[in-house]
Write a protein that holds these residues in place. Sequence first.
Motif, PDB file in Angstrom:
ATOM      1  N   ILE A  30       0.820  -1.169   0.041  1.00  0.00           N
ATOM      2  CA  ILE A  30      -0.012   0.108   0.131  1.00  0.00           C
ATOM      3  C   ILE A  30       0.896   1.249  -0.062  1.00  0.00           C
ATOM      4  O   ILE A  30       0.529   2.033  -0.717  1.00  0.00           O
ATOM      5  CB  ILE A  30      -1.009   0.034   1.256  1.00  0.00           C
ATOM      6  CG1 ILE A  30      -2.130  -1.223   1.151  1.00  0.00           C
ATOM      7  CG2 ILE A  30      -1.570   1.401   1.345  1.00  0.00           C
ATOM      8  CD1 ILE A  30      -2.617  -0.769   0.033  1.00  0.00           C
ATOM      9  N   LEU A  31       1.977   1.233   0.809  1.00  0.00           N
ATOM     10  CA  LEU A  31       2.677   2.403   0.942  1.00  0.00           C
ATOM     11  C   LEU A  31       3.688   2.480  -0.551  1.00  0.00           C
ATOM     12  O   LEU A  31       3.453   3.836  -1.111  1.00  0.00           O
ATOM     13  CB  LEU A  31       3.951   2.187   2.019  1.00  0.00           C
ATOM     14  CG  LEU A  31       4.852   3.165   2.032  1.00  0.00           C
ATOM     15  CD1 LEU A  31       4.419   4.376   2.464  1.00  0.00           C
ATOM     16  CD2 LEU A  31       6.191   2.733   2.990  1.00  0.00           C
ATOM     17  N   VAL A  32       4.125   1.750  -1.158  1.00  0.00           N
ATOM     18  CA  VAL A  32       4.529   1.924  -2.544  1.00  0.00           C
ATOM     19  C   VAL A  32       3.576   2.390  -3.506  1.00  0.00           C
ATOM     20  O   VAL A  32       3.703   3.330  -4.171  1.00  0.00           O
ATOM     21  CB  VAL A  32       5.154   0.696  -3.120  1.00  0.00           C
ATOM     22  CG1 VAL A  32       5.725   0.571  -4.294  1.00  0.00           C
ATOM     23  CG2 VAL A  32       6.510   0.428  -2.130  1.00  0.00           C
ATOM     24  N   ALA A  52     -10.051   2.544  -1.793  1.00  0.00           N
ATOM     25  CA  ALA A  52     -10.090   1.569  -0.854  1.00  0.00           C
ATOM     26  C   ALA A  52     -10.107   0.242  -1.066  1.00  0.00           C
ATOM     27  O   ALA A  52      -9.546  -0.822  -0.292  1.00  0.00           O
ATOM     28  CB  ALA A  52     -11.514   1.829   0.004  1.00  0.00           C
ATOM     29  N   PRO A  53     -10.770  -0.383  -2.328  1.00  0.00           N
ATOM     30  CA  PRO A  53     -10.698  -1.880  -2.439  1.00  0.00           C
ATOM     31  C   PRO A  53      -9.207  -2.421  -2.582  1.00  0.00           C
ATOM     32  O   PRO A  53      -9.036  -3.560  -2.541  1.00  0.00           O
ATOM     33  CB  PRO A  53     -11.346  -1.914  -3.901  1.00  0.00           C
ATOM     34  CG  PRO A  53     -12.322  -0.970  -3.713  1.00  0.00           C
ATOM     35  CD  PRO A  53     -11.546   0.197  -2.936  1.00  0.00           C
ATOM     36  N   MET A  54      -8.150  -1.610  -2.838  1.00  0.00           N
ATOM     37  CA  MET A  54      -6.832  -1.939  -2.760  1.00  0.00           C
ATOM     38  C   MET A  54      -6.456  -2.532  -1.260  1.00  0.00           C
ATOM     39  O   MET A  54      -5.292  -3.376  -1.252  1.00  0.00           O
ATOM     40  CB  MET A  54      -5.725  -0.784  -3.069  1.00  0.00           C
ATOM     41  CG  MET A  54      -6.181  -0.361  -4.446  1.00  0.00           C
ATOM     42  SD  MET A  54      -5.677  -1.846  -5.681  1.00  0.00           S
ATOM     43  CE  MET A  54      -7.198  -1.949  -6.421  1.00  0.00           C
ATOM     44  N   GLY A  55      -6.802  -2.122  -0.172  1.00  0.00           N
ATOM     45  CA  GLY A  55      -6.698  -2.624   1.129  1.00  0.00           C
ATOM     46  C   GLY A  55      -6.995  -4.178   0.935  1.00  0.00           C
ATOM     47  O   GLY A  55      -6.198  -4.887   1.679  1.00  0.00           O
ATOM     48  N   SER A 121     -12.959  -6.761  -6.034  1.00  0.00           N
ATOM     49  CA  SER A 121     -13.539  -6.287  -7.231  1.00  0.00           C
ATOM     50  C   SER A 121     -15.004  -5.937  -7.065  1.00  0.00           C
ATOM     51  O   SER A 121     -15.607  -5.019  -7.562  1.00  0.00           O
ATOM     52  CB  SER A 121     -13.358  -7.464  -8.380  1.00  0.00           C
ATOM     53  OG  SER A 121     -12.275  -7.888  -8.737  1.00  0.00           O
ATOM     54  N   GLY A 122     -15.572  -6.571  -6.061  1.00  0.00           N
ATOM     55  CA  GLY A 122     -16.976  -6.131  -5.601  1.00  0.00           C
ATOM     56  C   GLY A 122     -16.902  -4.891  -4.942  1.00  0.00           C
ATOM     57  O   GLY A 122     -17.835  -3.955  -5.494  1.00  0.00           O
ATOM     58  N   ALA A 123     -16.067  -4.481  -4.374  1.00  0.00           N
ATOM     59  CA  ALA A 123     -15.898  -2.975  -3.653  1.00  0.00           C
ATOM     60  C   ALA A 123     -15.615  -2.091  -4.797  1.00  0.00           C
ATOM     61  O   ALA A 123     -15.802  -1.104  -4.951  1.00  0.00           O
ATOM     62  CB  ALA A 123     -14.832  -2.975  -2.803  1.00  0.00           C
ATOM     63  N   VAL A 124     -14.533  -2.414  -6.006  1.00  0.00           N
ATOM     64  CA  VAL A 124     -14.507  -1.595  -6.957  1.00  0.00           C
ATOM     65  C   VAL A 124     -15.566  -1.375  -7.704  1.00  0.00           C
ATOM     66  O   VAL A 124     -15.737  -0.053  -8.132  1.00  0.00           O
ATOM     67  CB  VAL A 124     -13.598  -2.206  -7.894  1.00  0.00           C
ATOM     68  CG1 VAL A 124     -13.324  -1.571  -9.338  1.00  0.00           C
ATOM     69  CG2 VAL A 124     -12.085  -2.479  -7.215  1.00  0.00           C
ATOM     70  N   ALA A 125     -16.671  -2.244  -8.100  1.00  0.00           N
ATOM     71  CA  ALA A 125     -17.821  -1.911  -8.700  1.00  0.00           C
ATOM     72  C   ALA A 125     -18.639  -1.080  -7.992  1.00  0.00           C
ATOM     73  O   ALA A 125     -19.355  -0.110  -8.457  1.00  0.00           O
ATOM     74  CB  ALA A 125     -18.520  -3.198  -8.956  1.00  0.00           C
ATOM     75  N   LEU A 126     -18.718  -1.231  -6.484  1.00  0.00           N
ATOM     76  CA  LEU A 126     -19.682  -0.451  -5.683  1.00  0.00           C
ATOM     77  C   LEU A 126     -18.922   0.982  -5.759  1.00  0.00           C
ATOM     78  O   LEU A 126     -19.565   1.970  -5.951  1.00  0.00           O
ATOM     79  CB  LEU A 126     -19.488  -0.435  -4.287  1.00  0.00           C
ATOM     80  CG  LEU A 126     -20.684  -1.954  -4.039  1.00  0.00           C
ATOM     81  CD1 LEU A 126     -20.577  -2.324  -2.483  1.00  0.00           C
ATOM     82  CD2 LEU A 126     -22.016  -1.248  -4.268  1.00  0.00           C
ATOM     83  N   THR A 127     -17.413   1.137  -5.859  1.00  0.00           N
ATOM     84  CA  THR A 127     -16.867   2.433  -5.925  1.00  0.00           C
ATOM     85  C   THR A 127     -17.124   3.337  -7.179  1.00  0.00           C
ATOM     86  O   THR A 127     -17.546   4.437  -6.933  1.00  0.00           O
ATOM     87  CB  THR A 127     -15.358   2.396  -5.722  1.00  0.00           C
ATOM     88  OG1 THR A 127     -15.210   1.788  -4.495  1.00  0.00           O
ATOM     89  CG2 THR A 127     -14.676   3.562  -5.527  1.00  0.00           C
ATOM     90  N   ALA A 128     -17.337   2.555  -8.317  1.00  0.00           N
ATOM     91  CA  ALA A 128     -17.612   3.204  -9.594  1.00  0.00           C
ATOM     92  C   ALA A 128     -19.075   3.665  -9.639  1.00  0.00           C
ATOM     93  O   ALA A 128     -19.233   4.823 -10.222  1.00  0.00           O
ATOM     94  CB  ALA A 128     -17.597   1.873 -10.529  1.00  0.00           C
ATOM     95  N   ASN A 150      -3.626   1.512  -9.746  1.00  0.00           N
ATOM     96  CA  ASN A 150      -3.314   0.870  -8.425  1.00  0.00           C
ATOM     97  C   ASN A 150      -3.133  -0.733  -8.422  1.00  0.00           C
ATOM     98  O   ASN A 150      -2.311  -1.260  -7.679  1.00  0.00           O
ATOM     99  CB  ASN A 150      -4.779   1.110  -7.498  1.00  0.00           C
ATOM    100  CG  ASN A 150      -4.715   2.626  -7.058  1.00  0.00           C
ATOM    101  OD1 ASN A 150      -5.523   2.834  -6.183  1.00  0.00           O
ATOM    102  ND2 ASN A 150      -3.732   3.572  -7.138  1.00  0.00           N
ATOM    103  N   SER A 151      -4.040  -1.424  -9.193  1.00  0.00           N
ATOM    104  CA  SER A 151      -3.763  -3.004  -9.350  1.00  0.00           C
ATOM    105  C   SER A 151      -2.400  -3.099  -9.699  1.00  0.00           C
ATOM    106  O   SER A 151      -1.830  -4.191  -9.269  1.00  0.00           O
ATOM    107  CB  SER A 151      -4.936  -3.150 -10.151  1.00  0.00           C
ATOM    108  OG  SER A 151      -6.244  -2.860  -9.762  1.00  0.00           O
ATOM    109  N   ALA A 152      -1.842  -2.589 -10.970  1.00  0.00           N
ATOM    110  CA  ALA A 152      -0.776  -2.954 -11.321  1.00  0.00           C
ATOM    111  C   ALA A 152       0.370  -2.409 -10.253  1.00  0.00           C
ATOM    112  O   ALA A 152       1.170  -3.603 -10.418  1.00  0.00           O
ATOM    113  CB  ALA A 152      -0.313  -1.987 -12.509  1.00  0.00           C
ATOM    114  N   LEU A 153       0.290  -1.505  -9.646  1.00  0.00           N
ATOM    115  CA  LEU A 153       1.586  -1.188  -8.502  1.00  0.00           C
ATOM    116  C   LEU A 153       1.462  -2.150  -7.527  1.00  0.00           C
ATOM    117  O   LEU A 153       2.508  -2.918  -7.220  1.00  0.00           O
ATOM    118  CB  LEU A 153       1.365   0.056  -8.224  1.00  0.00           C
ATOM    119  CG  LEU A 153       1.616   1.437  -9.088  1.00  0.00           C
ATOM    120  CD1 LEU A 153       1.086   2.810  -8.655  1.00  0.00           C
ATOM    121  CD2 LEU A 153       3.029   1.294  -9.458  1.00  0.00           C
TER     122      LEU A 153
END
Length: 229
Positions: A30-32, A52-55, A121-128, A150-153
Amino acid sequence: MDLLSRLMPPVLATSPAERLRAGFGAFLGILVTALASTLWFGTGAAPLLLIAPMGASAVLLFGVPASPLAQPWSILGGNLVAALIGVTAARWIGSPLLAASVAVGGTMLATSLLRCVHPPSGAVALTAVLGGPYIIALGYGFALVPVGLNSALLLAVALVYNNATRRSYPHHAHPPAHPHPPKAPLALGEDDIDAVLADYGEPLDISREDLGVLLRELLGRIEQRGNER
């Protein structure tokens, strides 16, 4: 008492060292990701830096890197598909609650078909759908930035960190540290494992290859114990 025990998760065979390894990996990931995004956009683009879904993705990638839900295609494909479906639902469905429901359900179906199921991914859909005017204004660009970036990093950090700490990632089935191969060859094929999993009737968060390796190891240990008596 039996009902209460079933409500609790099983005790995982995880050492304190592994818990520390996973926790530090999630911190580093998360830091990087946040720092790299900051360098990319500058501090004035705070809403684009990290979603947030990245967490939740970090928990999977560093906590259970052997899970089929945590593999590279799972996070990249799952999150991108979810973002596209979420943006589409937000654009074409007037009710935010209905759009959110369609986005999550559609994401689950699409990622299952594309073999990239990734729970965050469910949270990503909600965020959109529910991320507010700033996210809505991004349109389909939301799938690339911040979701894709975010996903690639995060994935890049997971690839380096997990392998540096001797965790196979992308995961592949391998013998345990102290193998006990059975003496008699085990005539067990992928079709046999698939048939058992289909008959079980519920999806399990483990690959057929890992199941085969674990079964052979268990049989080898039982065989060795019998020879010692």
